[in-house]
Design an enzyme around this catalytic site. Sequence first.
Site, PDB file in Angstrom:
ATOM      1  N   HIS A 292      29.022  -6.085   6.610  1.00  0.00           N
ATOM      2  CA  HIS A 292      30.193  -6.604   7.202  1.00  0.00           C
ATOM      3  C   HIS A 292      31.485  -5.560   7.378  1.00  0.00           C
ATOM      4  O   HIS A 292      31.720  -5.350   8.337  1.00  0.00           O
ATOM      5  CB  HIS A 292      30.805  -7.833   6.010  1.00  0.00           C
ATOM      6  CG  HIS A 292      29.930  -8.946   5.746  1.00  0.00           C
ATOM      7  ND1 HIS A 292      29.494  -9.633   6.830  1.00  0.00           N
ATOM      8  CD2 HIS A 292      29.375  -9.165   4.761  1.00  0.00           C
ATOM      9  CE1 HIS A 292      28.774 -10.711   6.455  1.00  0.00           C
ATOM     10  NE2 HIS A 292      28.451 -10.441   5.151  1.00  0.00           N
ATOM     11  N   ASP A 343      22.341 -12.991   8.592  1.00  0.00           N
ATOM     12  CA  ASP A 343      22.972 -13.518   7.498  1.00  0.00           C
ATOM     13  C   ASP A 343      22.847 -14.714   7.060  1.00  0.00           C
ATOM     14  O   ASP A 343      21.760 -15.108   6.517  1.00  0.00           O
ATOM     15  CB  ASP A 343      24.695 -13.122   7.469  1.00  0.00           C
ATOM     16  CG  ASP A 343      25.356 -12.945   6.393  1.00  0.00           C
ATOM     17  OD1 ASP A 343      24.847 -13.231   5.339  1.00  0.00           O
ATOM     18  OD2 ASP A 343      26.570 -12.771   6.404  1.00  0.00           O
TER      19      ASP A 343
END
Length: 481
Positions: A292, A343
Amino acid sequence: MPTNPELTIAWLPDLVYDGSEFQSGVALVCDPAGTIIKIARADELTDEKRINLPRRAILPGLVNAHSHAFQRVIRGKTEFRSSARADSFWTWRELMYSAATRLTPEDIYDASRMAFLEMALGGITAVGEFHYLHHTPDGTPYDDPNLLAREVIRAAIDVGVRIALLRVAYARSGFQVDANPRQARFIEREAPVYLKNLDALARSVRVENDALPDGRASDSVWVGVAPHSVRAVPLDYLRVIINHANELNLKIHMHVAEQPAEVSACVTEYGRTPVALLESEGLLSDRFTAVHAIHVTPKAIGAFAKTGAMVCACPTTERNLGDGVVPADEYLKQGVAISLGTDSHTQIDLLEDARELEYHLRLQKLERAVLNGPSTREPGASDIASVLFDCATINGARSIGARGGELSAGKPADFFTVDLDDPAIAGASCDDLLAAIVFSASRVAVREVVVGGKPVVSEGRHLIQEEVVERFADLQKKLWG
Ligand SMILES: [Zn+2]
Protein backbone atom coordinates in the site's frame (compact mmCIF):
# COMPACT_ATOMS: atom_id res chain seq x y z
CA MET A 1 23.55 -28.27 -20.51
CA PRO A 2 22.83 -29.80 -23.93
CA THR A 3 19.14 -30.37 -24.51
CA ASN A 4 17.48 -33.17 -26.37
CA PRO A 5 15.81 -31.49 -29.33
CA GLU A 6 13.14 -34.19 -29.46
CA LEU A 7 11.87 -33.12 -26.08
CA THR A 8 12.02 -29.38 -26.53
CA ILE A 9 8.79 -27.56 -27.27
CA ALA A 10 8.36 -24.64 -29.64
CA TRP A 11 5.27 -22.49 -29.00
CA LEU A 12 4.32 -20.73 -32.21
CA PRO A 13 1.88 -17.83 -31.78
CA ASP A 14 1.47 -14.87 -34.15
CA LEU A 15 3.30 -12.57 -31.72
CA VAL A 16 5.64 -12.84 -28.71
CA TYR A 17 6.20 -9.94 -26.29
CA ASP A 18 9.94 -9.85 -25.55
CA GLY A 19 9.81 -7.15 -22.88
CA SER A 20 10.07 -4.21 -25.23
CA GLU A 21 8.08 -5.12 -28.34
CA PHE A 22 5.94 -7.76 -30.02
CA GLN A 23 7.90 -9.95 -32.42
CA SER A 24 6.23 -11.87 -35.24
CA GLY A 25 7.46 -15.01 -36.99
CA VAL A 26 9.14 -16.31 -33.84
CA ALA A 27 8.74 -19.26 -31.48
CA LEU A 28 9.18 -19.51 -27.74
CA VAL A 29 11.40 -22.58 -27.30
CA CYS A 30 11.37 -24.39 -23.93
CA ASP A 31 13.24 -27.37 -22.53
CA PRO A 32 11.48 -30.40 -20.98
CA ALA A 33 11.91 -28.92 -17.48
CA GLY A 34 9.86 -25.89 -18.48
CA THR A 35 12.70 -23.39 -18.86
CA ILE A 36 12.90 -21.03 -21.80
CA ILE A 37 15.85 -21.80 -24.10
CA LYS A 38 15.36 -18.95 -26.54
CA ILE A 39 13.03 -16.92 -28.68
CA ALA A 40 13.92 -18.28 -32.14
CA ARG A 41 12.93 -17.43 -35.67
CA ALA A 42 10.34 -19.97 -36.81
CA ASP A 43 12.44 -20.88 -39.84
CA GLU A 44 15.38 -21.79 -37.55
CA LEU A 45 13.41 -24.56 -35.81
CA THR A 46 14.56 -28.13 -36.36
CA ASP A 47 12.78 -31.08 -34.80
CA GLU A 48 11.25 -29.45 -31.72
CA LYS A 49 7.70 -30.44 -30.90
CA ARG A 50 5.64 -27.58 -32.35
CA ILE A 51 2.52 -26.18 -30.72
CA ASN A 52 0.81 -23.76 -33.07
CA LEU A 53 -1.16 -20.91 -31.51
CA PRO A 54 -2.83 -19.10 -34.41
CA ARG A 55 -4.26 -15.60 -33.72
CA ARG A 56 -2.57 -15.51 -30.34
CA ALA A 57 0.03 -13.27 -28.72
CA ILE A 58 2.20 -14.66 -25.91
CA LEU A 59 3.06 -12.44 -22.92
CA PRO A 60 4.95 -13.22 -19.71
CA GLY A 61 2.77 -14.52 -16.86
CA LEU A 62 1.51 -11.87 -14.45
CA VAL A 63 2.79 -11.86 -10.87
CA ASN A 64 0.30 -11.03 -8.13
CA ALA A 65 2.46 -9.74 -5.28
CA HIS A 66 -0.23 -9.40 -2.59
CA SER A 67 -3.12 -11.75 -1.90
CA HIS A 68 -5.25 -12.87 1.03
CA ALA A 69 -6.83 -15.85 -0.72
CA PHE A 70 -9.49 -16.67 1.89
CA GLN A 71 -10.99 -13.15 1.55
CA ARG A 72 -12.53 -14.40 -1.69
CA VAL A 73 -15.42 -15.66 0.50
CA ILE A 74 -16.55 -12.13 1.45
CA ARG A 75 -16.82 -10.87 -2.12
CA GLY A 76 -20.19 -9.15 -2.56
CA LYS A 77 -20.96 -9.31 1.17
CA THR A 78 -19.68 -5.85 2.05
CA GLU A 79 -21.20 -3.68 -0.64
CA PHE A 80 -23.94 -2.05 1.39
CA ARG A 81 -24.18 1.05 3.52
CA SER A 82 -25.38 0.53 7.06
CA SER A 83 -27.77 3.13 8.44
CA ALA A 84 -26.19 3.35 11.88
CA ARG A 85 -22.63 4.51 11.14
CA ALA A 86 -20.19 5.57 8.48
CA ASP A 87 -18.62 2.61 6.70
CA SER A 88 -14.87 2.42 6.56
CA PHE A 89 -11.95 0.07 6.34
CA TRP A 90 -12.54 -0.81 9.98
CA THR A 91 -16.22 -1.80 9.51
CA TRP A 92 -15.23 -3.86 6.45
CA ARG A 93 -12.65 -5.58 8.63
CA GLU A 94 -15.34 -6.78 11.06
CA LEU A 95 -17.08 -8.66 8.26
CA MET A 96 -13.78 -10.10 7.07
CA TYR A 97 -13.16 -11.33 10.62
CA SER A 98 -16.57 -13.01 10.73
CA ALA A 99 -15.40 -15.21 7.84
CA ALA A 100 -11.85 -15.62 9.16
CA THR A 101 -13.07 -16.99 12.47
CA ARG A 102 -15.26 -19.68 10.92
CA LEU A 103 -13.21 -21.35 8.19
CA THR A 104 -12.02 -24.95 8.63
CA PRO A 105 -8.72 -26.09 7.07
CA GLU A 106 -10.65 -27.69 4.22
CA ASP A 107 -12.66 -24.46 3.73
CA ILE A 108 -9.41 -22.53 3.47
CA TYR A 109 -8.25 -24.95 0.79
CA ASP A 110 -11.51 -24.53 -1.16
CA ALA A 111 -11.53 -20.73 -0.86
CA SER A 112 -7.87 -20.49 -1.81
CA ARG A 113 -8.32 -22.78 -4.78
CA MET A 114 -11.13 -20.54 -6.02
CA ALA A 115 -8.98 -17.41 -5.70
CA PHE A 116 -6.00 -19.03 -7.41
CA LEU A 117 -8.19 -20.45 -10.18
CA GLU A 118 -9.52 -16.99 -10.96
CA MET A 119 -5.95 -15.68 -10.94
CA ALA A 120 -4.83 -18.36 -13.39
CA LEU A 121 -7.75 -17.57 -15.71
CA GLY A 122 -6.58 -13.96 -15.75
CA GLY A 123 -3.00 -14.78 -16.72
CA ILE A 124 -1.45 -14.79 -13.22
CA THR A 125 1.23 -17.47 -12.89
CA ALA A 126 2.75 -16.63 -9.48
CA VAL A 127 1.31 -15.19 -6.28
CA GLY A 128 2.62 -13.75 -3.03
CA GLU A 129 0.18 -14.99 -0.40
CA PHE A 130 0.19 -12.82 2.73
CA HIS A 131 -1.03 -15.54 5.03
CA TYR A 132 -2.19 -14.72 8.55
CA LEU A 133 -4.62 -17.49 9.55
CA HIS A 134 -2.57 -19.86 11.69
CA HIS A 135 -4.59 -21.35 14.55
CA THR A 136 -7.93 -22.95 15.42
CA PRO A 137 -10.76 -20.42 15.92
CA ASP A 138 -10.14 -20.16 19.68
CA GLY A 139 -6.46 -19.45 19.15
CA THR A 140 -5.08 -22.90 20.03
CA PRO A 141 -2.40 -23.99 17.57
CA TYR A 142 -3.15 -27.01 15.40
CA ASP A 143 -0.94 -30.08 16.01
CA ASP A 144 0.87 -28.92 12.90
CA PRO A 145 1.18 -25.16 13.49
CA ASN A 146 1.44 -24.63 9.74
CA LEU A 147 -1.61 -26.68 8.79
CA LEU A 148 -3.50 -23.71 7.33
CA ALA A 149 -0.48 -22.38 5.44
CA ARG A 150 -0.08 -25.82 3.97
CA GLU A 151 -3.72 -25.89 2.89
CA VAL A 152 -3.13 -22.64 0.97
CA ILE A 153 0.03 -24.05 -0.60
CA ARG A 154 -1.81 -27.25 -1.56
CA ALA A 155 -4.47 -25.12 -3.26
CA ALA A 156 -1.85 -23.23 -5.29
CA ILE A 157 -0.12 -26.46 -6.33
CA ASP A 158 -3.42 -28.06 -7.37
CA VAL A 159 -4.33 -25.02 -9.47
CA GLY A 160 -0.81 -24.84 -10.91
CA VAL A 161 0.19 -21.35 -9.76
CA ARG A 162 3.59 -20.68 -8.14
CA ILE A 163 3.34 -19.40 -4.57
CA ALA A 164 5.48 -17.40 -2.17
CA LEU A 165 3.87 -18.14 1.20
CA LEU A 166 4.58 -14.91 3.06
CA ARG A 167 4.00 -16.11 6.60
CA VAL A 168 2.48 -13.32 8.68
CA ALA A 169 3.65 -12.31 12.15
CA TYR A 170 0.84 -10.81 14.25
CA ALA A 171 1.57 -10.15 17.91
CA ARG A 172 -1.13 -7.79 19.16
CA SER A 173 -4.24 -5.83 18.24
CA GLY A 174 -2.38 -2.54 18.35
CA PHE A 175 -0.61 -0.03 20.58
CA GLN A 176 -2.71 0.41 23.74
CA VAL A 177 -5.57 -1.47 22.07
CA ASP A 178 -7.40 -4.24 23.92
CA ALA A 179 -7.01 -7.76 22.54
CA ASN A 180 -9.64 -8.55 19.93
CA PRO A 181 -10.79 -12.19 20.28
CA ARG A 182 -11.56 -12.21 16.56
CA GLN A 183 -7.82 -12.02 15.90
CA ALA A 184 -7.10 -15.18 17.95
CA ARG A 185 -6.29 -17.22 14.85
CA PHE A 186 -3.51 -14.82 13.80
CA ILE A 187 -1.62 -14.21 17.03
CA GLU A 188 1.87 -15.47 17.83
CA ARG A 189 2.91 -13.27 20.73
CA GLU A 190 6.58 -14.15 20.84
CA ALA A 191 9.07 -13.76 18.02
CA PRO A 192 10.83 -17.11 18.77
CA VAL A 193 7.53 -18.98 18.33
CA TYR A 194 6.96 -17.24 15.01
CA LEU A 195 10.49 -18.08 13.83
CA LYS A 196 10.20 -21.71 14.89
CA ASN A 197 7.00 -22.08 12.88
CA LEU A 198 8.45 -20.18 9.92
CA ASP A 199 11.50 -22.43 9.82
CA ALA A 200 9.33 -25.54 10.10
CA LEU A 201 7.27 -24.34 7.15
CA ALA A 202 10.37 -23.56 5.11
CA ARG A 203 11.70 -27.07 5.76
CA SER A 204 8.42 -28.67 4.80
CA VAL A 205 8.24 -26.98 1.41
CA ARG A 206 11.77 -27.97 0.55
CA VAL A 207 11.59 -30.30 -2.40
CA GLU A 208 14.88 -32.14 -2.68
CA ASN A 209 14.49 -32.98 -6.35
CA ASP A 210 13.69 -29.46 -7.27
CA ALA A 211 16.81 -27.77 -5.87
CA LEU A 212 17.87 -24.60 -7.62
CA PRO A 213 21.39 -23.27 -8.00
CA ASP A 214 20.57 -20.08 -6.07
CA GLY A 215 19.89 -22.10 -2.94
CA ARG A 216 16.14 -21.68 -2.87
CA ALA A 217 14.60 -25.06 -2.30
CA SER A 218 11.65 -25.10 -4.61
CA ASP A 219 10.75 -23.36 -7.79
CA SER A 220 7.01 -23.60 -7.25
CA VAL A 221 6.68 -22.97 -3.49
CA TRP A 222 8.84 -20.89 -1.17
CA VAL A 223 8.41 -18.86 1.98
CA GLY A 224 8.90 -15.26 3.00
CA VAL A 225 8.47 -13.18 6.14
CA ALA A 226 5.49 -10.86 6.58
CA PRO A 227 5.25 -8.73 9.72
CA HIS A 228 1.60 -7.68 9.42
CA SER A 229 2.05 -3.95 10.19
CA VAL A 230 3.60 -1.63 12.77
CA ARG A 231 0.24 -1.75 14.51
CA ALA A 232 0.29 -5.55 14.94
CA VAL A 233 4.04 -6.13 15.47
CA PRO A 234 5.97 -4.11 18.09
CA LEU A 235 9.46 -2.91 17.31
CA ASP A 236 11.53 -5.47 19.26
CA TYR A 237 9.66 -8.34 17.58
CA LEU A 238 10.00 -6.64 14.22
CA ARG A 239 13.76 -6.34 14.57
CA VAL A 240 14.16 -10.03 15.37
CA ILE A 241 12.15 -11.36 12.44
CA ILE A 242 13.48 -8.91 9.86
CA ASN A 243 17.06 -9.71 10.88
CA HIS A 244 16.24 -13.40 10.55
CA ALA A 245 14.80 -12.84 7.07
CA ASN A 246 17.88 -10.87 6.04
CA GLU A 247 20.18 -13.64 7.24
CA LEU A 248 18.28 -16.23 5.23
CA ASN A 249 17.84 -13.93 2.23
CA LEU A 250 14.04 -14.17 2.46
CA LYS A 251 11.66 -11.58 1.05
CA ILE A 252 9.92 -9.33 3.56
CA HIS A 253 6.43 -7.96 2.97
CA MET A 254 4.59 -5.63 5.32
CA HIS A 255 1.42 -3.51 5.23
CA VAL A 256 2.69 0.07 5.55
CA ALA A 257 0.68 3.29 5.79
CA GLU A 258 -2.55 1.89 4.36
CA GLN A 259 -4.71 3.99 6.68
CA PRO A 260 -4.12 7.40 8.32
CA ALA A 261 -5.10 5.86 11.69
CA GLU A 262 -2.18 3.44 11.43
CA VAL A 263 0.23 6.32 10.80
CA SER A 264 -1.03 8.42 13.73
CA ALA A 265 -0.94 5.43 16.13
CA CYS A 266 2.67 4.81 15.11
CA VAL A 267 3.57 8.45 15.72
CA THR A 268 1.94 8.24 19.15
CA GLU A 269 3.84 5.06 20.06
CA TYR A 270 7.26 5.80 18.58
CA GLY A 271 7.27 9.49 17.71
CA ARG A 272 7.88 8.52 14.11
CA THR A 273 5.78 7.56 11.09
CA PRO A 274 5.88 3.89 10.03
CA VAL A 275 8.38 4.52 7.22
CA ALA A 276 10.56 6.77 9.42
CA LEU A 277 10.52 4.03 12.06
CA LEU A 278 11.53 1.34 9.57
CA GLU A 279 14.24 3.51 8.07
CA SER A 280 15.75 4.78 11.29
CA GLU A 281 15.88 1.22 12.65
CA GLY A 282 17.67 0.01 9.50
CA LEU A 283 14.84 -2.36 8.59
CA LEU A 284 14.36 -1.31 4.96
CA SER A 285 16.35 -3.06 2.22
CA ASP A 286 16.00 -4.32 -1.32
CA ARG A 287 14.32 -7.43 0.10
CA PHE A 288 11.55 -5.28 1.63
CA THR A 289 8.18 -4.60 -0.01
CA ALA A 290 5.86 -2.05 1.60
CA VAL A 291 2.30 -3.00 0.71
CA HIS A 292 0.00 0.00 0.00
CA ALA A 293 2.40 2.75 1.22
CA ILE A 294 -0.29 5.35 0.50
CA HIS A 295 -0.08 7.87 3.34
CA VAL A 296 3.59 8.74 3.03
CA THR A 297 5.70 11.89 2.98
CA PRO A 298 8.22 12.81 0.26
CA LYS A 299 10.94 11.92 2.78
CA ALA A 300 9.49 8.42 3.14
CA ILE A 301 9.59 7.97 -0.63
CA GLY A 302 13.26 8.97 -0.51
CA ALA A 303 13.86 6.33 2.18
CA PHE A 304 12.47 3.61 -0.07
CA ALA A 305 14.58 4.88 -2.97
CA LYS A 306 17.78 5.00 -0.90
CA THR A 307 17.40 1.47 0.46
CA GLY A 308 16.07 -0.21 -2.70
CA ALA A 309 12.79 -1.12 -0.96
CA MET A 310 9.79 -1.69 -3.21
CA VAL A 311 6.12 -0.78 -2.98
CA CYS A 312 3.17 -3.06 -3.75
CA ALA A 313 0.07 -1.13 -4.79
CA CYS A 314 -3.35 -2.80 -4.71
CA PRO A 315 -5.55 -0.23 -6.46
CA THR A 316 -8.73 -2.31 -6.92
CA THR A 317 -8.78 -3.02 -3.19
CA GLU A 318 -7.66 0.48 -2.22
CA ARG A 319 -10.54 2.04 -4.15
CA ASN A 320 -12.97 -0.51 -2.68
CA LEU A 321 -11.87 0.22 0.89
CA GLY A 322 -11.53 3.95 0.44
CA ASP A 323 -7.86 3.73 1.42
CA GLY A 324 -6.56 6.51 -0.82
CA VAL A 325 -4.33 6.83 -3.87
CA VAL A 326 -0.79 5.43 -4.06
CA PRO A 327 1.52 8.30 -5.13
CA ALA A 328 2.92 6.11 -7.88
CA ASP A 329 4.18 9.09 -9.90
CA GLU A 330 6.36 10.22 -6.99
CA TYR A 331 7.63 6.70 -6.40
CA LEU A 332 8.59 6.24 -10.05
CA LYS A 333 10.22 9.69 -10.20
CA GLN A 334 12.55 8.62 -7.41
CA GLY A 335 13.19 5.17 -8.90
CA VAL A 336 11.11 3.11 -6.43
CA ALA A 337 9.82 -0.02 -8.16
CA ILE A 338 6.11 -0.78 -7.82
CA SER A 339 4.51 -4.21 -7.95
CA LEU A 340 0.78 -4.97 -7.88
CA GLY A 341 -1.57 -7.11 -5.82
CA THR A 342 -5.22 -8.10 -5.93
CA ASP A 343 -5.24 -8.12 -2.10
CA SER A 344 -8.86 -8.52 -0.87
CA HIS A 345 -10.08 -10.05 -4.16
CA THR A 346 -13.08 -7.81 -4.63
CA GLN A 347 -11.89 -8.24 -8.17
CA ILE A 348 -9.13 -10.55 -9.41
CA ASP A 349 -7.79 -8.88 -12.51
CA LEU A 350 -4.19 -7.69 -12.24
CA LEU A 351 -4.42 -5.68 -15.45
CA GLU A 352 -7.25 -3.71 -13.83
CA ASP A 353 -4.92 -3.01 -10.90
CA ALA A 354 -2.29 -1.92 -13.41
CA ARG A 355 -4.55 0.55 -15.21
CA GLU A 356 -5.99 1.89 -11.94
CA LEU A 357 -2.49 2.81 -10.77
CA GLU A 358 -2.48 5.39 -13.58
CA TYR A 359 -6.21 6.19 -13.65
CA HIS A 360 -6.44 7.12 -9.95
CA LEU A 361 -3.72 9.72 -10.51
CA ARG A 362 -5.52 11.10 -13.59
CA LEU A 363 -8.66 11.64 -11.50
CA GLN A 364 -6.70 13.20 -8.68
CA LYS A 365 -4.61 15.53 -10.87
CA LEU A 366 -7.10 16.22 -13.67
CA GLU A 367 -4.40 15.23 -16.17
CA ARG A 368 -3.74 12.41 -18.62
CA ALA A 369 -0.68 10.15 -18.97
CA VAL A 370 0.78 10.81 -15.54
CA LEU A 371 3.27 8.01 -14.93
CA ASN A 372 6.82 8.30 -16.11
CA GLY A 373 8.83 5.61 -17.82
CA PRO A 374 11.06 5.01 -20.80
CA SER A 375 9.68 5.23 -24.31
CA THR A 376 10.97 4.42 -27.75
CA ARG A 377 8.66 7.08 -29.26
CA GLU A 378 10.58 10.30 -28.58
CA PRO A 379 12.99 11.64 -25.94
CA GLY A 380 11.15 12.49 -22.74
CA ALA A 381 8.02 10.57 -23.71
CA SER A 382 6.59 7.90 -21.44
CA ASP A 383 5.10 4.62 -22.55
CA ILE A 384 2.49 4.17 -19.82
CA ALA A 385 1.36 0.66 -20.83
CA SER A 386 4.87 -0.65 -20.68
CA VAL A 387 5.47 0.96 -17.25
CA LEU A 388 2.27 -0.66 -15.94
CA PHE A 389 2.96 -4.04 -17.52
CA ASP A 390 6.41 -4.12 -15.89
CA CYS A 391 4.71 -3.49 -12.53
CA ALA A 392 2.48 -6.52 -13.18
CA THR A 393 5.33 -8.80 -14.25
CA ILE A 394 9.04 -8.08 -13.66
CA ASN A 395 8.54 -5.97 -10.53
CA GLY A 396 6.11 -8.49 -9.03
CA ALA A 397 8.59 -11.31 -9.61
CA ARG A 398 11.34 -9.30 -7.92
CA SER A 399 9.09 -8.44 -5.00
CA ILE A 400 8.11 -12.02 -4.14
CA GLY A 401 11.32 -13.73 -5.28
CA ALA A 402 9.88 -15.55 -8.30
CA ARG A 403 12.21 -16.30 -11.20
CA GLY A 404 9.72 -15.34 -13.92
CA GLY A 405 8.24 -12.05 -15.05
CA GLU A 406 9.87 -11.99 -18.47
CA LEU A 407 10.32 -14.23 -21.47
CA SER A 408 14.03 -14.77 -21.96
CA ALA A 409 16.55 -17.62 -21.93
CA GLY A 410 16.89 -19.25 -18.52
CA LYS A 411 13.56 -17.95 -17.22
CA PRO A 412 10.67 -20.34 -16.54
CA ALA A 413 8.15 -20.82 -19.34
CA ASP A 414 5.38 -18.97 -17.46
CA PHE A 415 3.16 -17.14 -19.89
CA PHE A 416 -0.36 -16.38 -21.05
CA THR A 417 -1.86 -15.80 -24.46
CA VAL A 418 -4.45 -13.32 -25.63
CA ASP A 419 -6.80 -13.86 -28.55
CA LEU A 420 -5.91 -11.23 -31.15
CA ASP A 421 -9.51 -11.39 -32.40
CA ASP A 422 -11.00 -10.70 -28.99
CA PRO A 423 -13.37 -7.75 -29.52
CA ALA A 424 -11.64 -5.67 -26.82
CA ILE A 425 -8.27 -5.68 -28.58
CA ALA A 426 -9.06 -6.60 -32.19
CA GLY A 427 -7.38 -4.42 -34.79
CA ALA A 428 -4.51 -3.31 -32.57
CA SER A 429 -1.19 -2.90 -34.36
CA CYS A 430 2.02 -4.31 -32.92
CA ASP A 431 2.84 -0.82 -31.64
CA ASP A 432 -0.38 -0.35 -29.69
CA LEU A 433 -1.20 -3.94 -28.74
CA LEU A 434 0.34 -3.70 -25.28
CA ALA A 435 -1.66 -0.55 -24.51
CA ALA A 436 -4.82 -2.24 -25.81
CA ILE A 437 -4.19 -5.22 -23.53
CA VAL A 438 -3.26 -3.18 -20.44
CA PHE A 439 -6.04 -0.59 -20.78
CA SER A 440 -8.84 -2.46 -22.51
CA ALA A 441 -8.62 -6.25 -22.30
CA SER A 442 -10.71 -8.24 -19.86
CA ARG A 443 -10.13 -11.77 -18.63
CA VAL A 444 -12.00 -13.36 -21.52
CA ALA A 445 -9.20 -12.32 -23.88
CA VAL A 446 -6.83 -14.64 -21.96
CA ARG A 447 -6.97 -18.03 -23.67
CA GLU A 448 -3.98 -20.18 -22.64
CA VAL A 449 -1.96 -20.04 -19.44
CA VAL A 450 1.24 -22.08 -19.10
CA VAL A 451 3.33 -22.43 -15.93
CA GLY A 452 6.75 -24.07 -16.17
CA GLY A 453 5.90 -25.29 -19.65
CA LYS A 454 2.71 -26.99 -18.45
CA PRO A 455 -0.69 -25.79 -19.63
CA VAL A 456 -3.07 -24.92 -16.78
CA VAL A 457 -5.64 -23.01 -18.84
CA SER A 458 -6.65 -24.01 -22.37
CA GLU A 459 -9.11 -22.12 -24.55
CA GLY A 460 -10.06 -19.98 -21.55
CA ARG A 461 -10.93 -22.93 -19.30
CA HIS A 462 -8.93 -24.19 -16.36
CA LEU A 463 -8.43 -27.93 -16.31
CA ILE A 464 -10.21 -28.40 -12.94
CA GLN A 465 -12.53 -25.40 -13.15
CA GLU A 466 -15.89 -27.19 -12.66
CA GLU A 467 -14.85 -28.98 -9.50
CA VAL A 468 -13.26 -25.90 -7.94
CA VAL A 469 -16.31 -23.74 -8.62
CA GLU A 470 -18.74 -26.36 -7.35
CA ARG A 471 -16.85 -26.86 -4.10
CA PHE A 472 -16.60 -23.11 -3.61
CA ALA A 473 -20.33 -22.61 -4.17
CA ASP A 474 -21.01 -25.24 -1.50
CA LEU A 475 -18.65 -23.45 0.88
CA GLN A 476 -20.43 -20.13 0.36
CA LYS A 477 -23.78 -21.78 1.07
CA LYS A 478 -22.39 -23.25 4.28
CA LEU A 479 -20.88 -19.92 5.40
CA TRP A 480 -23.62 -17.52 4.49
CA GLY A 481 -26.77 -19.66 3.96
ZN1 LIG B 1 -3.28 -6.94 2.57
